[in-house]
Design a protein around this motif. Structure first.
Motif, PDB file in Angstrom:
ATOM      1  N   PRO A   1       0.795  -1.230   0.000  1.00  0.00           N
ATOM      2  CA  PRO A   1       0.000   0.000   0.000  1.00  0.00           C
ATOM      3  C   PRO A   1       0.827   1.280   0.000  1.00  0.00           C
ATOM      4  O   PRO A   1       0.438   2.273  -0.636  1.00  0.00           O
ATOM      5  CB  PRO A   1      -0.831  -0.123   1.282  1.00  0.00           C
ATOM      6  CG  PRO A   1      -0.967  -1.597   1.501  1.00  0.00           C
ATOM      7  CD  PRO A   1       0.345  -2.179   1.046  1.00  0.00           C
ATOM      8  N   HIS A   2       1.962   1.294   0.678  1.00  0.00           N
ATOM      9  CA  HIS A   2       2.796   2.502   0.703  1.00  0.00           C
ATOM     10  C   HIS A   2       3.395   2.770  -0.678  1.00  0.00           C
ATOM     11  O   HIS A   2       3.569   3.927  -1.073  1.00  0.00           O
ATOM     12  CB  HIS A   2       3.890   2.354   1.749  1.00  0.00           C
ATOM     13  CG  HIS A   2       3.380   2.315   3.149  1.00  0.00           C
ATOM     14  ND1 HIS A   2       3.161   3.439   3.910  1.00  0.00           N
ATOM     15  CD2 HIS A   2       3.018   1.258   3.939  1.00  0.00           C
ATOM     16  CE1 HIS A   2       2.697   3.101   5.096  1.00  0.00           C
ATOM     17  NE2 HIS A   2       2.599   1.772   5.143  1.00  0.00           N
ATOM     18  N   GLN A   3       3.713   1.717  -1.385  1.00  0.00           N
ATOM     19  CA  GLN A   3       4.221   1.860  -2.741  1.00  0.00           C
ATOM     20  C   GLN A   3       3.149   2.474  -3.656  1.00  0.00           C
ATOM     21  O   GLN A   3       3.431   3.373  -4.449  1.00  0.00           O
ATOM     22  CB  GLN A   3       4.647   0.485  -3.273  1.00  0.00           C
ATOM     23  CG  GLN A   3       5.211   0.478  -4.676  1.00  0.00           C
ATOM     24  CD  GLN A   3       5.703  -0.901  -5.097  1.00  0.00           C
ATOM     25  OE1 GLN A   3       5.712  -1.839  -4.313  1.00  0.00           O
ATOM     26  NE2 GLN A   3       6.113  -1.029  -6.348  1.00  0.00           N
ATOM     27  N   LEU A   4       1.918   2.008  -3.498  1.00  0.00           N
ATOM     28  CA  LEU A   4       0.832   2.540  -4.316  1.00  0.00           C
ATOM     29  C   LEU A   4       0.569   4.003  -3.982  1.00  0.00           C
ATOM     30  O   LEU A   4       0.354   4.834  -4.876  1.00  0.00           O
ATOM     31  CB  LEU A   4      -0.442   1.721  -4.105  1.00  0.00           C
ATOM     32  CG  LEU A   4      -0.353   0.215  -4.373  1.00  0.00           C
ATOM     33  CD1 LEU A   4      -1.729  -0.427  -4.255  1.00  0.00           C
ATOM     34  CD2 LEU A   4       0.244  -0.060  -5.750  1.00  0.00           C
ATOM     35  N   GLU A   5       0.596   4.318  -2.680  1.00  0.00           N
ATOM     36  CA  GLU A   5       0.341   5.699  -2.264  1.00  0.00           C
ATOM     37  C   GLU A   5       1.430   6.643  -2.750  1.00  0.00           C
ATOM     38  O   GLU A   5       1.195   7.841  -2.924  1.00  0.00           O
ATOM     39  CB  GLU A   5       0.221   5.748  -0.741  1.00  0.00           C
ATOM     40  CG  GLU A   5      -1.061   5.090  -0.221  1.00  0.00           C
ATOM     41  CD  GLU A   5      -0.968   4.711   1.239  1.00  0.00           C
ATOM     42  OE1 GLU A   5       0.019   5.106   1.904  1.00  0.00           O
ATOM     43  OE2 GLU A   5      -1.870   3.996   1.726  1.00  0.00           O
ATOM     44  N   ALA A   6       2.635   6.099  -2.969  1.00  0.00           N
ATOM     45  CA  ALA A   6       3.737   6.920  -3.467  1.00  0.00           C
ATOM     46  C   ALA A   6       3.699   7.069  -4.982  1.00  0.00           C
ATOM     47  O   ALA A   6       4.577   7.716  -5.572  1.00  0.00           O
ATOM     48  CB  ALA A   6       5.068   6.302  -3.050  1.00  0.00           C
ATOM     49  N   GLY A   7       2.684   6.478  -5.619  1.00  0.00           N
ATOM     50  CA  GLY A   7       2.574   6.567  -7.065  1.00  0.00           C
ATOM     51  C   GLY A   7       3.574   5.702  -7.793  1.00  0.00           C
ATOM     52  O   GLY A   7       3.922   5.983  -8.945  1.00  0.00           O
ATOM     53  N   ALA A   8       4.045   4.634  -7.122  1.00  0.00           N
ATOM     54  CA  ALA A   8       5.083   3.781  -7.709  1.00  0.00           C
ATOM     55  C   ALA A   8       4.578   2.378  -8.000  1.00  0.00           C
ATOM     56  O   ALA A   8       5.338   1.417  -7.971  1.00  0.00           O
ATOM     57  CB  ALA A   8       6.289   3.714  -6.765  1.00  0.00           C
ATOM     58  N   ALA A   9       3.283   2.246  -8.272  1.00  0.00           N
ATOM     59  CA  ALA A   9       2.727   0.927  -8.576  1.00  0.00           C
ATOM     60  C   ALA A   9       3.456   0.310  -9.764  1.00  0.00           C
ATOM     61  O   ALA A   9       3.916   1.012 -10.666  1.00  0.00           O
ATOM     62  CB  ALA A   9       1.239   1.043  -8.879  1.00  0.00           C
ATOM     63  N   GLU A  10       3.573  -1.004  -9.740  1.00  0.00           N
ATOM     64  CA  GLU A  10       4.239  -1.714 -10.829  1.00  0.00           C
ATOM     65  C   GLU A  10       3.349  -2.872 -11.283  1.00  0.00           C
ATOM     66  O   GLU A  10       2.554  -3.395 -10.490  1.00  0.00           O
ATOM     67  CB  GLU A  10       5.591  -2.256 -10.364  1.00  0.00           C
ATOM     68  CG  GLU A  10       5.503  -3.208  -9.175  1.00  0.00           C
ATOM     69  CD  GLU A  10       6.855  -3.747  -8.763  1.00  0.00           C
ATOM     70  OE1 GLU A  10       7.655  -4.106  -9.651  1.00  0.00           O
ATOM     71  OE2 GLU A  10       7.117  -3.820  -7.540  1.00  0.00           O
ATOM     72  N   PRO A  11       3.473  -3.305 -12.516  1.00  0.00           N
ATOM     73  CA  PRO A  11       2.729  -4.485 -12.947  1.00  0.00           C
ATOM     74  C   PRO A  11       3.130  -5.698 -12.110  1.00  0.00           C
ATOM     75  O   PRO A  11       4.312  -5.875 -11.785  1.00  0.00           O
ATOM     76  CB  PRO A  11       3.160  -4.666 -14.408  1.00  0.00           C
ATOM     77  CG  PRO A  11       3.709  -3.351 -14.825  1.00  0.00           C
ATOM     78  CD  PRO A  11       4.296  -2.734 -13.594  1.00  0.00           C
ATOM     79  N   ARG A  12       2.153  -6.503 -11.719  1.00  0.00           N
ATOM     80  CA  ARG A  12       2.470  -7.685 -10.927  1.00  0.00           C
ATOM     81  C   ARG A  12       3.423  -8.607 -11.679  1.00  0.00           C
ATOM     82  O   ARG A  12       4.219  -9.326 -11.063  1.00  0.00           O
ATOM     83  CB  ARG A  12       1.183  -8.435 -10.587  1.00  0.00           C
ATOM     84  CG  ARG A  12       1.425  -9.636  -9.703  1.00  0.00           C
ATOM     85  CD  ARG A  12       0.239  -9.898  -8.831  1.00  0.00           C
ATOM     86  NE  ARG A  12      -0.250 -11.241  -8.995  1.00  0.00           N
ATOM     87  CZ  ARG A  12      -1.313 -11.699  -8.372  1.00  0.00           C
ATOM     88  NH1 ARG A  12      -2.020 -10.897  -7.610  1.00  0.00           N
ATOM     89  NH2 ARG A  12      -1.695 -12.939  -8.523  1.00  0.00           N
ATOM     90  N   SER A  13       3.373  -8.560 -12.975  1.00  0.00           N
ATOM     91  CA  SER A  13       4.250  -9.402 -13.781  1.00  0.00           C
ATOM     92  C   SER A  13       5.721  -9.096 -13.532  1.00  0.00           C
ATOM     93  O   SER A  13       6.581  -9.957 -13.733  1.00  0.00           O
ATOM     94  CB  SER A  13       3.926  -9.242 -15.263  1.00  0.00           C
ATOM     95  OG  SER A  13       4.076  -7.893 -15.678  1.00  0.00           O
ATOM     96  N   ASN A  14       6.032  -7.857 -13.093  1.00  0.00           N
ATOM     97  CA  ASN A  14       7.427  -7.524 -12.806  1.00  0.00           C
ATOM     98  C   ASN A  14       7.982  -8.416 -11.698  1.00  0.00           C
ATOM     99  O   ASN A  14       9.064  -8.991 -11.829  1.00  0.00           O
ATOM    100  CB  ASN A  14       7.549  -6.060 -12.367  1.00  0.00           C
ATOM    101  CG  ASN A  14       7.456  -5.096 -13.518  1.00  0.00           C
ATOM    102  OD1 ASN A  14       7.156  -5.498 -14.642  1.00  0.00           O
ATOM    103  ND2 ASN A  14       7.696  -3.825 -13.248  1.00  0.00           N
ATOM    104  N   ALA A  15       7.242  -8.504 -10.593  1.00  0.00           N
ATOM    105  CA  ALA A  15       7.707  -9.329  -9.474  1.00  0.00           C
ATOM    106  C   ALA A  15       7.733 -10.798  -9.853  1.00  0.00           C
ATOM    107  O   ALA A  15       8.652 -11.532  -9.457  1.00  0.00           O
ATOM    108  CB  ALA A  15       6.814  -9.102  -8.256  1.00  0.00           C
ATOM    109  N   MET A  16       6.735 -11.268 -10.615  1.00  0.00           N
ATOM    110  CA  MET A  16       6.728 -12.658 -11.053  1.00  0.00           C
ATOM    111  C   MET A  16       7.934 -12.951 -11.944  1.00  0.00           C
ATOM    112  O   MET A  16       8.585 -13.997 -11.830  1.00  0.00           O
ATOM    113  CB  MET A  16       5.434 -12.974 -11.794  1.00  0.00           C
ATOM    114  CG  MET A  16       4.249 -13.223 -10.892  1.00  0.00           C
ATOM    115  SD  MET A  16       4.413 -14.714  -9.862  1.00  0.00           S
ATOM    116  CE  MET A  16       4.292 -16.012 -11.101  1.00  0.00           C
TER     117      MET A  16
END
Length: 565
Positions: A56-71
């Motif tokens: 959630p802190h990442q999303l609030e910072a505007g730094a969301a990433e595609p889940r595929s990146n972590a996969m």
């Protein structure tokens, strides 16, 4: 303690307390049993880092990433040693776990905007946002119950037990050079002095101690039953379903019914004697896990046909350790995680007097290199960590603190070796003097050019993150090894926990070798086989899954779906 609950949790580390707190908020009656006298398990010894992509802190910072990146990153790092279905479950539930903890418990996090994964150049690797840290905790609110929290490792404290957090470390290094750092250091020192005088111990908890304290305070506040000094002896079953536990308590054996099942979160098997051949095939090995991490809880599942998972890349989460001599003739291991090896002017050599590794690599990778078949590696894998006088006084080395802390005690004990010249030091550590001189000249030349063509120290964002950017120059991890006196500390293979554990499915249910869930039996934390398969992709890859699969286990036991969104 009653004799019947909805759910019984074995172990009081982050995984166990996460399962218990989630279950409580889902309306279940819960008991936590802990075989040692302390709460917190290996969490209280840890740095507290928690790897949760798209938190959630990442999303609030505007730094969301595609889940595929972590996969993609997990596939590149773990490969066939792991299971994509577990990664999917973790990536889905992890952010929800964080939101739940911050909404319903005292566990609060901050995000590291800059915190590279350990191999950020791999496909899907990130330079920040995935790692969370627990906020420091003022444990005075716990009153007398603070005494139940496992104390931190003694060598990780200063001034008689004062804990130092990640944000404190730069100030401690710079307190004699920067007024702001001096003010910060004075503030936490004053707080510690008052704590020692009025309460007898530190009440400002940081790192893993803060996580353990925040979770424990939440457990106590929720009224969840918690029984220490109570070891699980046997799983009780009816028609193949786990229905409770037989406990060894201070008052003798006691049977406890668990209507919905038992969660195994007992800290793993890093100190399990029966697994010595698997965990410690080399001659000498030193674990930083608490004394209770003996695999007892994992062994409970054996009569049900469950075996420890196989196929991990490594059986342990490795870390190099040095051995601090004690007055009684024993030694205490000190883990070399991130404070010294990556710093400019710090280098490692084996018995040939030559380097064998990128010193700024992760602690897991460093030990993997130690255990390689290099010509100068002793049977137990020991090597030497070196620094010159300017370097050790600026950064310290292992348990040796930076200036103005004295180093005489470490020299007298033999923990720290000192030579007036490189030849003198080579004689003390029994390596060829000519080879050591050539190594020193070579790395000093690398420092001038800012590049290490031999082992790539400082070549990745993760390396540079741990270096010294204030030093200037092209490479914050490279410095000279040129002006005596010179110093050395011997390093041995060690670990911060076991990666091998019980196989689980995406719902945190323990499964048989045939892949069938054992009804009423769950595992999380180091009792579950690591979803990273014995690899170490980044900071917090133990606590992130531990908290998350504890959260999942409670929902599965309660028959409730995970929150949406």
């Amino acid at each position: 303690m009653q004799d019947s609950y909805d759910l019984v949790v074995v172990g009081s580390g982050a995984a166990g307390m996460a399962a218990a707190l989630t279950a409580h908020h889902l309306g279940l009656s819960v008991l936590i049993v802990e075989k040692t006298e302390y709460i917190g398990g290996s969490t209280a010894y840890s740095g507290g880092a928690t790897w949760i992509p798209n938190n959630p802190h990442q999303l609030e910072a505007g730094a969301a990433e595609p889940r595929s990146n972590a996969m993609t990153y997990l596939q590149a790092e773990v490969g066939n040693h792991g299971r994509p279905d577990l990664w999917e479950s973790f990536l889905d539930a992890g952010p929800k776990m964080v939101r739940f903890m911050e909404d319903k418990t005292h566990l609060k996090f901050s995000m590291r905007p800059v915190a590279p994964d350990y191999h950020p150049d791999q496909p899907g690797g990130a330079l920040g946002h995935r790692v969370l840290d627990p906020l420091d905790f003022d444990a005075r609110v716990m009153g007398e119950k603070l005494a139940l929290i496992r104390p931190p490792i003694r060598e990780f404290t200063v001034f008689g037990g004062m804990m130092v957090g990640r944000k404190d470390i730069p100030h401690m290094f710079s307190m004699l050079r920067k007024p702001a750092s001096a003010l910060h250091a004075a503030g936490i020192l004053a707080r510690h002095a008052k704590d020692k005088l009025t309460r007898g111990r530190a009440t400002r908890l940081v790192l893993g101690s803060a996580m353990a304290g925040r979770l424990a305070h939440s457990v106590f506040e929720a009224g969840i039953d918690l029984q220490t000094r109570s070891a699980a002896k046997e799983l009780l079953t009816e028609e193949g379903r786990v229905t409770g536990l037989l406990l060894d308590t201070p008052d003798g054996d006691q049977r406890v019914t668990a209507r919905l099942g038992v969660v195994l979160a007992g800290g793993g098997a890093a100190r399990a004697k029966v697994l010595d051949d698997v965990l410690h095939p080399h001659a000498q090995h030193y674990s930083m896990s608490p004394e209770g991490s003996t695999g007892d809880s994992i062994a409970l599942a054996a009569p049900l046909g469950v075996r420890v998972a196989e196929g991990n890349a490594a059986p342990l989460f490795y870390a190099p350790v040095s051995l601090i001599p004690q007055a009684d003739g024993s030694v205490r291991p000190f883990p070399h995680l991130f404070l010294d090896r990556a710093k400019p002017g710090v280098y490692a050599v084996d018995g040939t007097g030559q380097r064998f590794v990128n010193e700024a690599a992760s602690y897991h990778d460093f030990v993997r290199a130690m255990l390689g078949n290099g010509p100068g590696r002793a049977p137990e894998g020991s090597v030497w960590l070196l620094a010159d006088h300017a370097t050790i006084r600026r950064y310290g080395l292992g348990a040796v603190r930076p200036f103005p802390a004295p180093m005489g005690g470490h020299l007298r004990s033999g923990y720290l070796k000192r030579g007036r010249t490189l030849a003198d030091l080579a004689a003390q550590i029994d390596v060829p003097a000519q080879a050591l001189a050539e190594t020193a000249a070579r790395v000093t030349g690398f420092a001038q050019k800012g590049e290490d063509p031999d082992h790539g120290k400082g070549s990745t964002a993760y390396n540079r993150y741990l270096g010294d950017p204030e030093l200037g120059g092209a490479n914050p991890c490279l410095g000279p090894l040129a002006r005596g006196p010179f110093y050395a500390i011997r390093l041995y293979p060690g670990d911060i926990g076991a990666s091998v554990g019980l196989p689980i499915d995406p719902e945190a249910r323990v499964v048989t070798p045939e892949g069938q869930p054992v009804p009423g039996l769950f595992a999380c934390g180091n009792d579950a086989n690591s979803i990273m398969g014995g690899t170490y992709p980044g900071a917090g890859i133990t606590l992130g899954p531990a908290l998350t699969f504890g959260f999942i286990a409670a929902h599965t036991a309660a028959g409730k779906p995970l929150p949406t969104g």
